[in-house]
Design a protein around this motif. Structure first.
Motif: not given
Length: 130
Positions: A12-16, A38-40, A48-51, A57-58
């Motif tokens: 989730k965005i906070g975790q990412a 473009q997170p889903r 929701v961000y995947d790897d 983003v990094r």
């Protein structure tokens, strides 16, 4: 090594944001500035961000914070990186096709060497070309 840490590679965005060392509003802003981010969306509408998203983003964070580029400069660099990656993939595929047609091993080209050894890729020599 994966960043999944029990999340299955979905954050989730906070975790990412915590993983990346930025605030959630920064991620939301970068989404609006960089089409590559473009997170889903979950069924409840949460980002929701995947790897793969985290990797992009990094890269953005590095370009902005470490290299000191502007948003526009970072956007252009990402676009250049995308184009270079696609061109490299196409070139490698064409080398493989040419090698198959010439009966060579895929790592060699018609000049007898690999690109790292100074071999050149010639895409078309015309109807009577070598």
């Amino acid at each position: 090594m994966s960043d999944s840490g029990g999340h299955g590679g979905n954050y989730k965005i906070g975790q990412a944001a915590e993983l990346l060392g930025v605030k959630p509003y920064v991620l939301r802003f970068w989404e609006s500035e960089f089409p590559q981010i473009q997170p889903r969306r979950s069924s409840t509408g949460q980002r929701v961000y995947d790897d793969d998203s985290l990797h992009v983003v990094r890269r953005v964070k590095y370009l902005l914070y470490d290299e000191g580029l502007t948003i526009e400069g970072a956007r252009k660099r990402l676009e250049e990186d995308d184009r270079a990656g696609v061109l490299a993939e196409v070139e490698a595929e064409l080398r493989g096709i040419r090698a198959m047609l010439a009966g060579e091993s895929p790592g060699e080209d018609a000049s007898g060497g690999t690109p790292a050894e100074g071999g050149q890729l010639t895409l078309w020599n015309g109807p009577g070309g070598k």
